[in-house]
Write a protein that holds these residues in place. Structure first.
Motif, mmCIF file in Angstrom:
data_model
loop_
_atom_site.group_PDB
_atom_site.id
_atom_site.type_symbol
_atom_site.label_atom_id
_atom_site.label_comp_id
_atom_site.label_asym_id
_atom_site.label_seq_id
_atom_site.Cartn_x
_atom_site.Cartn_y
_atom_site.Cartn_z
ATOM 1 N N UNK A 1 36.895 54.855 37.341
ATOM 2 C CA UNK A 1 37.616 53.741 38.082
ATOM 3 C C UNK A 1 36.656 52.640 38.513
ATOM 4 N N UNK A 2 35.456 53.319 38.989
ATOM 5 C CA UNK A 2 34.201 52.504 39.450
ATOM 6 C C UNK A 2 33.632 51.787 38.373
ATOM 7 N N UNK A 3 33.486 52.251 37.288
ATOM 8 C CA UNK A 3 33.110 51.541 36.019
ATOM 9 C C UNK A 3 33.796 50.383 35.720
ATOM 10 N N UNK A 4 35.150 50.514 35.791
ATOM 11 C CA UNK A 4 36.028 49.344 35.483
ATOM 12 C C UNK A 4 35.982 48.323 36.578
ATOM 13 N N UNK A 5 35.957 48.813 37.640
ATOM 14 C CA UNK A 5 36.040 47.778 38.863
ATOM 15 C C UNK A 5 34.488 46.900 38.842
ATOM 16 N N UNK A 6 33.491 47.584 38.157
ATOM 17 C CA UNK A 6 32.221 46.771 38.153
ATOM 18 C C UNK A 6 32.381 45.846 36.813
ATOM 19 N N UNK A 7 33.039 46.403 36.024
ATOM 20 C CA UNK A 7 33.267 45.587 34.869
ATOM 21 C C UNK A 7 34.276 44.349 35.024
ATOM 22 N N UNK A 8 35.142 44.210 35.939
ATOM 23 C CA UNK A 8 36.055 43.457 36.461
ATOM 24 C C UNK A 8 35.151 42.358 37.430
ATOM 25 N N UNK A 9 34.292 42.839 38.178
ATOM 26 C CA UNK A 9 33.461 42.190 38.898
ATOM 27 C C UNK A 9 32.391 41.402 38.171
ATOM 28 N N UNK A 10 31.973 41.887 37.136
ATOM 29 C CA UNK A 10 30.886 41.286 36.570
ATOM 30 C C UNK A 10 31.544 40.226 35.493
ATOM 31 N N UNK A 11 32.883 40.382 34.885
ATOM 32 C CA UNK A 11 33.466 39.373 34.320
ATOM 33 C C UNK A 11 33.862 38.189 35.095
ATOM 34 N N UNK A 12 34.531 38.512 36.521
ATOM 35 C CA UNK A 12 34.495 37.460 37.389
ATOM 36 C C UNK A 12 33.377 36.613 37.626
ATOM 37 N N UNK A 13 32.007 37.283 37.590
ATOM 38 C CA UNK A 13 30.885 36.487 38.019
ATOM 39 C C UNK A 13 30.471 35.732 36.761
ATOM 40 N N UNK A 14 30.667 36.441 35.704
ATOM 41 C CA UNK A 14 30.431 35.790 34.595
ATOM 42 C C UNK A 14 31.232 34.395 34.116
ATOM 43 N N UNK A 15 32.481 34.369 34.602
ATOM 44 C CA UNK A 15 33.052 33.362 34.343
ATOM 45 C C UNK A 15 32.935 32.311 35.368
ATOM 46 N N UNK A 16 32.383 32.395 36.564
ATOM 47 C CA UNK A 16 31.858 31.551 37.401
ATOM 48 C C UNK A 16 30.779 30.597 37.030
ATOM 49 N N UNK A 17 29.952 31.295 36.112
ATOM 50 C CA UNK A 17 28.502 30.575 35.603
ATOM 51 C C UNK A 17 29.012 29.133 34.984
ATOM 52 N N UNK A 18 28.043 28.105 34.853
ATOM 53 C CA UNK A 18 28.302 27.131 34.237
ATOM 54 C C UNK A 18 26.870 26.747 33.716
ATOM 55 N N UNK A 19 26.676 26.702 32.167
ATOM 56 C CA UNK A 19 27.620 27.192 31.272
ATOM 57 C C UNK A 19 27.767 28.682 31.252
ATOM 58 N N UNK A 20 28.918 29.189 30.632
ATOM 59 C CA UNK A 20 29.182 30.342 30.205
ATOM 60 C C UNK A 20 28.160 31.087 29.358
ATOM 61 N N UNK A 21 27.431 31.998 29.820
ATOM 62 C CA UNK A 21 26.614 32.950 28.763
ATOM 63 C C UNK A 21 27.554 33.680 27.796
ATOM 64 N N UNK A 22 27.755 33.420 26.586
ATOM 65 C CA UNK A 22 28.394 34.088 25.477
ATOM 66 C C UNK A 22 27.733 35.343 25.421
ATOM 67 N N UNK A 23 26.455 35.432 25.392
ATOM 68 C CA UNK A 23 25.838 36.931 25.072
ATOM 69 C C UNK A 23 26.327 37.892 26.124
#
Length: 94
Positions: free
Chosen positions: A7-29
């Motif tokens: 559960x903690x790993x999944x929550x961390x992945x969700x948080x990371x995705x949200x952070x990555x989607x806030x970046x401009x431009x998106x980091x595809x790597x």
């Protein structure tokens, strides 16, 4: 990993995705790395009838609930990747 650690790993992945989607431009790597990690966590779908009704805490960390959240991360990540780009496609395919 036990259910709480997953559960903690999944929550961390969700948080990371949200952070990555806030970046401009998106980091595809980084999106591809997250996609690969989460795809490795997926199990094949299977029918698993419940013999007893789970409690709210059990439902929160049940395998099905965690798999649902992982699939949601994978889908959201794929929605933001340009799979027509050859390099991105190769990274996702690997």
């Amino acid at each position: 990993a036990d259910a709480e650690e997953r559960l903690q790993m999944i929550e961390a992945a969700e948080d990371l995705l949200n952070d990555l989607l806030q970046e401009d431009p998106l980091d595809g790597n980084k999106l591809c790395q997250l996609l690969s990690r989460c795809a490795a966590w997926l199990h094949s779908p299977m029918a698993n009838p419940a013999l007893t009704k789970p409690t709210d805490d059990q439902r929160k960390v049940s395998s099905g609930a965690l798999q649902f959240r992982i699939r949601r991360i994978v889908i959201r990540t794929l929605q933001h990747l340009d799979l027509a780009d050859g390099l991105t496609y190769q990274m996702v395919e690997a």
